[in-house]
Write a protein that holds these residues in place. Structure first.
Motif, PDB file in Angstrom:
ATOM      1  N   GLN A 599       0.831  -1.198   0.000  1.00 34.55           N
ATOM      2  CA  GLN A 599       0.000   0.000   0.000  1.00 34.55           C
ATOM      3  C   GLN A 599       0.872   1.257   0.000  1.00 34.55           C
ATOM      4  OE1 GLN A 599      -2.487  -1.124   3.511  1.00 34.55           O
ATOM      5  NE2 GLN A 599      -4.104  -0.195   2.288  1.00 34.55           N
ATOM      6  N   ARG A 600       0.368   2.244  -0.701  1.00 35.71           N
ATOM      7  CA  ARG A 600       1.108   3.506  -0.724  1.00 35.71           C
ATOM      8  C   ARG A 600       0.877   4.280   0.561  1.00 35.71           C
ATOM      9  NH1 ARG A 600      -0.718   6.086  -6.302  1.00 35.71           N
ATOM     10  NH2 ARG A 600      -2.680   5.143  -5.662  1.00 35.71           N
ATOM     11  N   SER A 601       1.877   5.033   0.940  1.00 38.78           N
ATOM     12  CA  SER A 601       1.739   5.867   2.133  1.00 38.78           C
ATOM     13  C   SER A 601       1.458   7.296   1.710  1.00 38.78           C
ATOM     14  CB  SER A 601       3.017   5.810   2.985  1.00 38.78           C
ATOM     15  OG  SER A 601       4.127   6.264   2.230  1.00 38.78           O
ATOM     16  N   THR A 602       0.848   8.033   2.602  1.00 40.73           N
ATOM     17  CA  THR A 602       0.474   9.415   2.320  1.00 40.73           C
ATOM     18  C   THR A 602       1.705  10.306   2.297  1.00 40.73           C
ATOM     19  OG1 THR A 602      -1.554   9.015   3.553  1.00 40.73           O
ATOM     20  CG2 THR A 602      -1.021  11.301   3.038  1.00 40.73           C
ATOM     21  N   PRO A 603       1.899  11.081   1.218  1.00 42.40           N
ATOM     22  CA  PRO A 603       3.042  11.999   1.191  1.00 42.40           C
ATOM     23  C   PRO A 603       2.825  13.161   2.163  1.00 42.40           C
ATOM     24  CG  PRO A 603       1.667  12.319  -0.743  1.00 42.40           C
ATOM     25  CD  PRO A 603       1.120  11.117  -0.031  1.00 42.40           C
ATOM     26  N   ASP A 604       3.921  13.771   2.601  1.00 41.72           N
ATOM     27  CA  ASP A 604       3.839  14.925   3.497  1.00 41.72           C
ATOM     28  C   ASP A 604       3.598  16.168   2.648  1.00 41.72           C
ATOM     29  OD1 ASP A 604       3.958  16.772   5.468  1.00 41.72           O
ATOM     30  OD2 ASP A 604       6.054  16.424   6.033  1.00 41.72           O
ATOM     31  N   LEU A 605       2.413  16.756   2.761  1.00 44.64           N
ATOM     32  CA  LEU A 605       2.019  17.891   1.921  1.00 44.64           C
ATOM     33  C   LEU A 605       1.874  19.183   2.719  1.00 44.64           C
ATOM     34  CD1 LEU A 605      -0.722  15.915   0.004  1.00 44.64           C
ATOM     35  CD2 LEU A 605       1.537  16.492  -0.866  1.00 44.64           C
ATOM     36  N   THR A 606       1.925  19.100   4.041  1.00 41.28           N
ATOM     37  CA  THR A 606       1.752  20.288   4.880  1.00 41.28           C
ATOM     38  C   THR A 606       2.861  21.299   4.601  1.00 41.28           C
ATOM     39  OG1 THR A 606       0.773  18.926   6.603  1.00 41.28           O
ATOM     40  CG2 THR A 606       1.512  21.124   7.238  1.00 41.28           C
ATOM     41  N   GLN A 611      -0.742  24.296  -5.481  1.00 43.84           N
ATOM     42  CA  GLN A 611      -0.377  23.913  -6.837  1.00 43.84           C
ATOM     43  C   GLN A 611       0.635  22.764  -6.828  1.00 43.84           C
ATOM     44  OE1 GLN A 611       1.144  27.149  -9.167  1.00 43.84           O
ATOM     45  NE2 GLN A 611       1.244  25.980 -11.051  1.00 43.84           N
ATOM     46  N   GLU A 612       1.622  22.867  -5.947  1.00 43.37           N
ATOM     47  CA  GLU A 612       2.638  21.829  -5.842  1.00 43.37           C
ATOM     48  C   GLU A 612       2.031  20.525  -5.332  1.00 43.37           C
ATOM     49  OE1 GLU A 612       7.006  21.168  -3.655  1.00 43.37           O
ATOM     50  OE2 GLU A 612       5.787  22.959  -3.229  1.00 43.37           O
ATOM     51  N   ALA A 613       1.170  20.608  -4.304  1.00 38.63           N
ATOM     52  CA  ALA A 613       0.539  19.413  -3.739  1.00 38.63           C
ATOM     53  C   ALA A 613      -0.383  18.749  -4.756  1.00 38.63           C
ATOM     54  CB  ALA A 613      -0.242  19.786  -2.485  1.00 38.63           C
ATOM     55  N   ARG A 614      -1.124  19.567  -5.481  1.00 37.91           N
ATOM     56  CA  ARG A 614      -2.049  19.034  -6.482  1.00 37.91           C
ATOM     57  C   ARG A 614      -1.302  18.243  -7.551  1.00 37.91           C
ATOM     58  NH1 ARG A 614      -6.972  21.345  -7.669  1.00 37.91           N
ATOM     59  NH2 ARG A 614      -6.294  23.283  -6.691  1.00 37.91           N
ATOM     60  N   GLU A 625      -9.067  16.198  -2.317  1.00 41.48           N
ATOM     61  CA  GLU A 625      -9.985  17.329  -2.366  1.00 41.48           C
ATOM     62  C   GLU A 625      -9.415  18.468  -1.536  1.00 41.48           C
ATOM     63  OE1 GLU A 625     -14.639  18.601  -1.520  1.00 41.48           O
ATOM     64  OE2 GLU A 625     -14.089  16.511  -1.888  1.00 41.48           O
ATOM     65  N   VAL A 626      -9.536  19.672  -2.073  1.00 38.38           N
ATOM     66  CA  VAL A 626      -9.044  20.862  -1.388  1.00 38.38           C
ATOM     67  C   VAL A 626     -10.173  21.458  -0.553  1.00 38.38           C
ATOM     68  CG1 VAL A 626      -8.091  23.184  -1.673  1.00 38.38           C
ATOM     69  CG2 VAL A 626      -7.363  21.325  -3.207  1.00 38.38           C
ATOM     70  N   VAL A 627      -9.887  21.775   0.696  1.00 38.71           N
ATOM     71  CA  VAL A 627     -10.859  22.390   1.595  1.00 38.71           C
ATOM     72  C   VAL A 627     -10.388  23.809   1.877  1.00 38.71           C
ATOM     73  CG1 VAL A 627     -12.019  22.248   3.821  1.00 38.71           C
ATOM     74  CG2 VAL A 627     -11.365  20.150   2.621  1.00 38.71           C
ATOM     75  N   GLY A 628     -11.179  24.795   1.456  1.00 35.55           N
ATOM     76  CA  GLY A 628     -10.811  26.186   1.688  1.00 35.55           C
ATOM     77  C   GLY A 628     -10.272  26.845   0.432  1.00 35.55           C
ATOM     78  N   TYR A 629      -9.925  28.124   0.560  1.00 32.06           N
ATOM     79  CA  TYR A 629      -9.497  28.921  -0.577  1.00 32.06           C
ATOM     80  C   TYR A 629      -8.119  29.548  -0.373  1.00 32.06           C
ATOM     81  CZ  TYR A 629     -14.404  28.432  -1.798  1.00 32.06           C
ATOM     82  OH  TYR A 629     -15.640  27.906  -2.099  1.00 32.06           O
ATOM     83  N   GLY A 630      -7.329  28.980   0.546  1.00 32.27           N
ATOM     84  CA  GLY A 630      -5.980  29.487   0.750  1.00 32.27           C
ATOM     85  C   GLY A 630      -5.042  29.030  -0.348  1.00 32.27           C
ATOM     86  N   LYS A 631      -3.788  29.473  -0.289  1.00 25.91           N
ATOM     87  CA  LYS A 631      -2.805  29.137  -1.316  1.00 25.91           C
ATOM     88  C   LYS A 631      -1.893  27.989  -0.898  1.00 25.91           C
ATOM     89  CE  LYS A 631      -2.635  33.773  -3.359  1.00 25.91           C
ATOM     90  NZ  LYS A 631      -1.766  34.921  -3.720  1.00 25.91           N
ATOM     91  N   ASP A 632      -1.818  27.721   0.414  1.00 26.72           N
ATOM     92  CA  ASP A 632      -0.913  26.688   0.912  1.00 26.72           C
ATOM     93  C   ASP A 632      -1.684  25.651   1.732  1.00 26.72           C
ATOM     94  OD1 ASP A 632       1.386  28.011  -0.127  1.00 26.72           O
ATOM     95  OD2 ASP A 632       1.271  29.404   1.567  1.00 26.72           O
ATOM     96  N   VAL A 633      -1.091  24.467   1.862  1.00 28.70           N
ATOM     97  CA  VAL A 633      -1.693  23.398   2.654  1.00 28.70           C
ATOM     98  C   VAL A 633      -1.375  23.643   4.123  1.00 28.70           C
ATOM     99  CG1 VAL A 633      -1.792  20.918   3.074  1.00 28.70           C
ATOM    100  CG2 VAL A 633      -1.460  21.780   0.734  1.00 28.70           C
TER     101      VAL A 633
END
Length: 726
Positions: A599-606, A611-614, A625-633
């Motif tokens: 199984q794949r593990s979740t990458p660290d996106l925080t 744009q980079e995370a997507r 899915e993106v929650v909110g309208y900010g520019k960074d995670v």
């Protein structure tokens, strides 16, 4: 005195004779003239019908508008010409020299005119600009102590498109005179326009209605209201995904069509570049934006056309998935040159099923030209509708042309893989794939769901229309199973970039090398496409993505596949279609081939930009899915290094918890939903068991509350019925 008396008597005799002549001999003529002067007509404008999406959201309607007018005579009398010119220039943006001509306009005798409209900048302006003009008028009144300034506003109506660029090429637009120019506005102009009413009455010389006036009233007939099959939310998902691809690949154009394959209702249709119908005049230098490629473009489709060859071979029982052939190249009788696979060295001896997954041209020449034969293949081409318009209720549709020269070996062989003497339109391609998805029925696509006459209340509903049964239901299901493996096989499948965890996807890629105009082909210019539907076991949506000349001649799998994936990944949860897990025994095609890897593990996106995370998640084929309208995670769920279950979605929170909007959780497990809502500090109430099929938001004791309704999957692992999903 006698002479004077005689003259007076003669005058009265002449006067009496003239009166007799007018009143008696010319009575009818003068009565008619008097009636003309007394008669007046008041026109009652018909309201142009509105256009709404399938959920009632307004896409086009009439709204109040205002035209700025000036009175040169009054402005000259007040001596405020320069102030008016300067003020209106700042508000409307109209050049001062043009304003000067209007403000100082005179007739042939040198007298100032009394009324001039300021076109086009002051013509049919919106309420916001109207308020600014009114403020300017009031300022002039105060500064010059006058009740009239020579500047005014006339109330009118104009067509307004509240969703701006959304579905622009479908809707079309009306010009500033109200004339329909393109799209549905023009196609249904007669129904939308209606008929103006009239009030005929009599008045005196001052225009005051006469007490004994005999009125005649002709009632107004307002235009019909149209409800489309388009879902503005799905249309939004489509256009968002297209915009990203347009910025990345910088193509000449992108076209996407989405439909319900069971009814052929068009759920979304878009082209890029596009335009804003509220400001159509700004696109005069780029008329291509008004072109609806979805129904008006004709091109060599490439490998997406192979669905016809495959379906025909399955229907005629000549397709053996386990039979083998030598890939790479093939020579056909009557043509001196070999025909090649995209990879000219080939893949060695492979099965026909692997040939389908690898989109081998050689495999399809064998299937279409050698096994089916040219005549039977062309019969299937005709049956799938490629030589006729689809009949969609949009203006300007053209037909594809598949007409090889009889007995020309090369032309008949290359048709099997979508090159040469084969030209199709996007809507034809979509309709053909829908026929495979819905059990073999070729149907008429339509964009109008219903039309209502507001004068009578009668509603005409567009019913699904089957043209013919192209292939059997069993053949359609079998063909779909092979197309599903094109996506699920992460090693050999050309459609692997369209794979969506938790959903079964069937599809076909296409990379058509474009003609160079000299009888050959230019390998540096391609038309990349992806044609597919989902879920493969119970299709809810079929989508066609076409990217014309992406940079670096990127193929259909790599360029168009991710666009399909992004659209469908958003649309299916929105439609209430739940994801299923690999634990379903019936769902043998959910996981990609060779997925026995850990199984794949979740990458660290925080901390990363959205744009980079997507991009990172799309490249790895992970749903998110993106929650909110900010520019960074700001935060993420699941946290980094957590093991991802098949079909599990990653939530990227881009705002502070108490500010973020609630994401769409339909189709998700209760566990994932609770984790996300806990992160967002939202109270939860749950009803039912299984997967989330609906959610509603409320406020309880000043805090946000989300009510979740759940339904289980049925025992066969199929999607929930529509009634339950909704």
């Amino acid at each position: 005195m006698l002479l004077i008396g005689g003259c007076i008597t003669l005058f009265f005799l002449i006067l009496l004779a003239r009166v007799f002549w007018i009143q008696m001999l010319e009575r009818d003529y003068w009565q008619a003239e008097a009636a003309k002067q007394r008669a007046h007509t008041s026109v009652i404008k018909a309201v142009r019908g509105s256009i709404k999406d399938r959920n009632g959201k307004v896409l086009a309607s009439d709204v109040p508008a205002y035209t700025v007018v000036v009175n040169p005579e009054m402005i000259a009398a007040l001596g405020i010409g320069e102030e008016v010119i300067t003020g209106l220039h700042k508000l409307l943006g109209k050049p001062e020299d043009e304003l000067k001509k209007l403000v100082e306009a005179k007739d042939k005798n040198g007298k100032y005119l009394k009324n001039r409209e300021i076109r086009n900048e002051g013509w049919k302006i919106d309420k916001e600009l109207r308020d600014q003009v009114n403020g300017f008028i009031e300022t002039l009144k105060k500064e010059h102590s006058t009740l009239e300034t020579g500047v005014g506003l006339i109330r009118e109506q104009k067509r307004y498109y509240p969703q701006q660029t959304l579905a622009a090429q479908i809707l079309g637009y009306t010009d500033r005179d109200g004339k329909a120019v393109m799209g549905l506005e023009k196609y249904f102009d007669k129904q939308l326009t209606g008929v103006n009413g009239k009030l005929l009455y009599q008045s005196d010389g001052k225009g005051i209605k006469l007490p004994e006036s005999k009125d005649t009233y002709q009632p107004v007939i307002n235009g019909s209201n149209i409800k489309l099959t388009i879902d503005s939310t799905i249309q939004y998902y489509i256009e968002q995904a297209m915009q990203k691809a347009y910025e990345e690949y910088k193509p000449k154009s992108i076209t996407v069509i989405a439909a319900d394959p069971n009814t052929m209702e068009i759920l979304g249709m878009a082209n890029m570049p596009t335009f804003n119908p509220n400001e159509f005049w700004n696109y005069a230098s780029n008329p291509g934006v008004f072109f609806n490629h979805a129904i008006q473009a004709r091109f060599e489709p490439g490998s997406t056309f192979k669905i016809v060859t495959l379906a025909g071979a399955v229907e005629e029982n000549v397709f053996d998935p386990d039979a083998t052939f030598v890939s790479g190249s093939i020579r056909i009788k009557g043509y001196g040159k070999p025909l090649y696979d995209q990879k000219r060295s080939g893949y060695g001896r492979i099965t026909f099923l692997e040939g389908v997954k690898r989109s081998s041209n050689v495999a399809f020449v064998k299937l279409g030209y050698e096994m089916l034969g040219p005549d039977r293949l062309l019969n299937f081409v005709d049956a799938f509708g490629f030589n006729d318009p689809t009949g969609i209720d949009l203006p300007g549709e053209i037909s594809g042309v598949v007409n090889p020269t009889p007995n020309n070996a090369a032309e008949n062989a290359t048709i099997a893989y979508g090159h040469g003497k084969v030209l199709v339109t996007p809507i034809q391609q979509l309709t053909a794939m829908a026929a495979i998805a819905n059990g073999g029925k070729l149907m008429v696509p339509h964009a109008v769901k219903e039309m209502t006459n507001p004068n009578t209340g009668n509603t005409t509903i567009t019913q699904p229309e089957v043209v013919r049964q192209v292939i059997s239901k069993e053949s359609a299901r079998e063909t779909g199973s092979y197309l599903e493996q094109v996506v699920a096989d992460q090693v050999a499948g050309t459609g692997r970039h369209a794979y969506i965890e938790g959903y079964r996807v069937a599809g076909k890629t296409g990379t058509a090398i474009k003609p160079d105009g000299k009888g050959g082909y230019n390998r540096n210019k391609v038309l990349s496409s992806f044609l597919g539907y989902a879920p493969a076991n119970n299709p809810k949506i079929v989508v066609y993505v076409v990217i014309d000349e992406p940079v670096y001649a990127t193929g259909g799998g790599a360029a168009a596949g991710p666009v399909f994936k992004e659209i469908v990944s958003s649309v299916l949860p929105y439609m209430g279609v739940p994801k299923v897990t690999t634990g379903d025994k019936s769902n043998t095609s959910l996981s990609p081939k060779n997925s026995s890897v850990p199984q794949r593990s979740t990458p660290d996106l925080t901390g990363k930009s959205l744009q980079e995370a997507r991009k990172l998640l799309i490249d790895q084929g992970i749903d998110f899915e993106v929650v909110g309208y900010g520019k960074d995670v700001v935060r993420q769920y699941p946290e980094s290094e957590a093991l991802l279950a098949a079909g599990q979605r990653i939530y990227l929170i881009s705002e502070q918890d108490d500010q973020a909007s609630i994401p769409n959780l339909r189709g998700q497990s209760l566990r994932d939903a609770l984790e996300v809502l806990t992160l967002l500090k939202v109270a939860v109430s749950v009803e039912g068991e299984g997967y989330i099929t609906s959610q509603t938001e409320a406020i309880l004791h000043g805090k946000r509350l989300v009510q979740l309704k759940l339904n289980p999957l049925n025992t066969y692992g199929e999607d929930l019925p529509v009634s339950a999903a909704q």
